[in-house]
Design a protein around this motif. Structure first.
Motif, short mmCIF file in Angstrom:
data_model
loop_
_atom_site.label_atom_id
_atom_site.label_comp_id
_atom_site.label_asym_id
_atom_site.label_seq_id
_atom_site.Cartn_x
_atom_site.Cartn_y
_atom_site.Cartn_z
N PRO A 95 0.84 -1.20 0.00
CA PRO A 95 0.00 0.00 0.00
C PRO A 95 0.88 1.25 0.00
CG PRO A 95 0.00 -1.01 2.18
CD PRO A 95 0.75 -1.94 1.28
N LEU A 96 1.22 1.72 -1.20
CA LEU A 96 2.25 2.74 -1.35
C LEU A 96 1.86 4.08 -0.77
CD1 LEU A 96 3.45 1.91 -4.99
CD2 LEU A 96 4.40 1.12 -2.82
N PHE A 97 0.57 4.34 -0.59
CA PHE A 97 0.14 5.62 -0.01
C PHE A 97 0.62 5.77 1.44
CE2 PHE A 97 -3.14 2.40 0.36
CZ PHE A 97 -3.35 2.36 1.72
N GLU A 98 1.01 4.67 2.09
CA GLU A 98 1.56 4.77 3.43
C GLU A 98 2.96 5.38 3.42
OE1 GLU A 98 1.11 1.31 5.86
OE2 GLU A 98 -0.91 0.90 5.16
N GLN A 99 3.58 5.42 2.24
CA GLN A 99 4.87 6.09 2.06
C GLN A 99 4.56 7.51 1.57
OE1 GLN A 99 6.91 3.47 -0.70
NE2 GLN A 99 6.11 1.69 0.41
N THR A 100 4.22 8.39 2.47
CA THR A 100 3.51 9.62 2.14
C THR A 100 4.32 10.61 1.30
OG1 THR A 100 4.22 10.66 4.21
CG2 THR A 100 2.15 9.43 4.23
N ARG A 133 -2.34 14.01 -4.90
CA ARG A 133 -1.23 13.50 -5.73
C ARG A 133 -1.58 12.13 -6.25
NH1 ARG A 133 4.15 11.03 -4.79
NH2 ARG A 133 3.78 11.05 -2.54
N ASN A 134 -1.26 11.91 -7.52
CA ASN A 134 -1.56 10.63 -8.17
C ASN A 134 -0.47 9.60 -7.93
OD1 ASN A 134 -4.04 11.37 -9.43
ND2 ASN A 134 -2.91 12.49 -10.99
N GLN A 135 -0.88 8.36 -7.97
CA GLN A 135 0.03 7.22 -8.00
C GLN A 135 -0.16 6.52 -9.33
OE1 GLN A 135 -0.21 4.47 -4.65
NE2 GLN A 135 0.04 2.75 -6.04
N ALA A 136 0.94 6.31 -10.07
CA ALA A 136 0.87 5.64 -11.38
C ALA A 136 2.05 4.68 -11.47
CB ALA A 136 0.90 6.65 -12.52
N THR A 137 1.89 3.51 -10.88
CA THR A 137 2.99 2.56 -10.77
C THR A 137 3.43 2.06 -12.14
OG1 THR A 137 2.14 1.85 -8.62
CG2 THR A 137 3.72 0.40 -9.71
N ASN A 173 -6.68 12.31 -12.81
CA ASN A 173 -5.80 11.14 -12.65
C ASN A 173 -4.50 11.26 -13.40
OD1 ASN A 173 -8.66 10.38 -12.28
ND2 ASN A 173 -7.88 8.32 -11.94
N GLY A 174 -4.42 12.12 -14.40
CA GLY A 174 -3.25 12.15 -15.26
C GLY A 174 -3.30 11.01 -16.26
N PHE A 188 -2.92 9.85 -2.93
CA PHE A 188 -2.47 10.66 -1.80
C PHE A 188 -3.33 11.93 -1.72
CE2 PHE A 188 1.05 8.38 -3.68
CZ PHE A 188 1.76 7.86 -2.62
N GLY A 189 -3.62 12.40 -0.53
CA GLY A 189 -4.38 13.63 -0.42
C GLY A 189 -4.61 14.03 1.02
N THR A 190 -5.17 15.22 1.20
CA THR A 190 -5.56 15.68 2.53
C THR A 190 -6.95 15.14 2.85
OG1 THR A 190 -4.20 17.67 2.50
CG2 THR A 190 -6.14 17.72 3.89
N GLY A 191 -7.07 14.42 3.95
CA GLY A 191 -8.32 13.81 4.34
C GLY A 191 -8.09 12.53 5.12
N ASN A 192 -9.10 11.69 5.19
CA ASN A 192 -9.05 10.44 5.94
C ASN A 192 -9.04 9.24 5.00
OD1 ASN A 192 -9.12 11.72 8.50
ND2 ASN A 192 -11.35 11.93 8.32
#
Length: 451
Positions: free
Chosen positions: A168-173, A328-332, A346-347, A355-359
């Protein structure tokens, strides 16, 4: 001098030959044999193996078919679907307890090598760390370019043992924004106090202006500030209720495939003063802090120990605060090279607002069937979902994945078949981006892991 020269020669031979496993003869008494100098993949540097050195290798290859985001292009040509082959990861680790209390760790490798990558892309340093054990098991201090991070379990994932296709790459902020593929220039403290496993880290953020695609233009939407950065502080604590987990390296195991019974509850934070900036209502520059907080839970245990079946589950809740409207987008290993539709948030390619501000809520679960289900192999199906409420999106972001691992030989040799589904958002008005549909991808990964 005793046997010291012979031991060094044996260790060098083990390095060069790879299969050497010898028992040295005591020069003062040929009747007594010494312990073998290569055992459990470790090169022993002393007779009891407490000082050792070890090498590992990892290769992950993807074959993929992706329905790409609207407006995606390859070299300027419009594409709606792309099939590609790429090397998701290639890694070499070298590490060891080279002297009493002294630990060294180095990792080199490359990520995301596909048909769009530069030719002859070289391996680069992922980690290089030195560490000293101040108090046995309770406190070690280290420094270097390192993945000792805070916030969550998978802020530092062991990619060779992850249950699904990817961590879960979003944990790598701040992945590749103010760090190098999650690694940071840091000093850290880590250890165990009974059942409490802890890590505390102070990191020096890398220059954000050198990150890919960075623009210093300021707007009402928060972004990383190009002003000289303050230190970043982070930490992660977990209470290990059942079997203890190792913390020799920072990387957390994805699944033990039923070889351990683990139940942990963790909590973490990440903080950097004035890391972000945006333009205020009166046109002035406003600096804000980066503040993230998280809790998570991990369970991995055998269901039937004799037959080898097992269950693995993980969940986390994270409150991200990057400042107003950050996204911010993630595009592996992005299969596209551009986009001709800027309204798509999405780009290009397989990007989505991860990634973003929120929960954010994330959960994954998998079940390993009995050993030797098909010949000497077995299967582990799994599913995961990332559910996020970010400020700039009109509806919650749901990214889900489902697949199955074909465990040919545990994590050493495995095939993973996965379907991924991501949401598409478009900026149709001056307000929040609107959810307009979904796209998917089928991915097959083959992993070879020499541990």
């Amino acid at each position: 001098m005793g046997m010291l020269p012979l031991k060094k020669l044996a260790a060098v031979t083990a390095l060069l030959g790879g299969s050497f496993c010898a028992e040295a003869q005591d020069s003062t008494n040929d009747q007594h044999k010494k312990p073998q100098l290569l055992k459990d993949g470790k090169i022993w540097l002393n007779e009891d193996g407490s000082n050792y050195f070890k090498f590992t290798l990892l290769t992950q290859v993807w074959v993929r078919n992706t329905d790409v985001n609207p407006g995606s292009t390859v070299n300027g040509y419009a594409k709606s679907n792309i099939t590609d082959i790429g090397i998701r990861r290639a890694r070499m680790q070298a590490f060891g307890q080279i002297a009493d209390r002294v630990f060294i760790y180095t990792q080199v490798g490359m990520n995301n090598y596909s048909y769009t990558a530069d030719r002859k892309a070289g391996f680069f340093i992922h980690d290089v760390t030195g560490e000293y054990e101040v108090v046995r098991k309770k406190l070690s201090l280290g420094a270097g370019l390192t993945a000792w991070n805070g916030l969550t379990r998978y802020a530092s994932p062991s990619v060779g043992s992850i249950m699904g296709l990817d961590a879960p790459l979003f944990e790598q902020t701040t992945n590749d924004v103010t760090d190098q593929f999650l690694r940071k220039l840091s000093i850290y403290a880590k250890g165990k106090l009974g059942r409490l496993d802890y890590r505390l880290v102070m990191s020096d953020p890398m220059n954000v202006t050198k990150s890919a695609g960075y623009s210093s233009a300021i707007s009402s939407i928060s972004n990383f500030s190009p002003m000289p950065a303050n230190m970043q502080f982070q930490g992660y604590l977990q209470w290990q209720f059942l079997d203890p987990e190792g913390n020799t390296t920072p990387y957390a195991t994805g699944t033990y495939l039923g070889t351990k019974k683990v139940f942990n509850i963790g909590a973490g934070f990440q903080y950097q003063k004035n890391a972000m900036w945006h333009q205020g209502a009166t046109g002035d520059t406003v600096s804000t802090d980066l503040k993230h907080f998280a809790v998570d839970v991990y369970y991995d245990a055998p269901v039937n120990k004799e037959k080898g079946s097992a269950i693995s589950a993980y969940g986390t809740f994270i409150n991200f605060d990057h400042g107003p409207g950050y996204l911010r987008n993630q595009a592996t290993m992005n299969p596209a090279t551009g986009s001709n539709t800027p309204a798509v948030i999405n780009g290009s390619g397989n990007g989505y607002p991860s990634f973003g501000t929120g929960n954010l809520l994330y959960a994954q679960v998998g079940y390993k069937f009995n050993n030797n289900l098909v010949g000497n192999t077995t299967f582990m199906p799994y599913a995961s979902i990332q559910h996020a409420s970010y400020e700039r999106l009109d509806k919650a972001m749901n990214y889900w994945e489902a697949g199955v691992n074909w465990l040919l030989k545990g994590h050493t040799s495995k095939l993973t078949f996965t379907y991924q589904n991501r949401p598409i958002y478009e900026q149709q008005t001056a307000g929040n981006a609107t959810l307009t549909g979904h796209k998917g991808a089928f991915v097959m990964q083959y992993q070879v892991f020499l541990q």
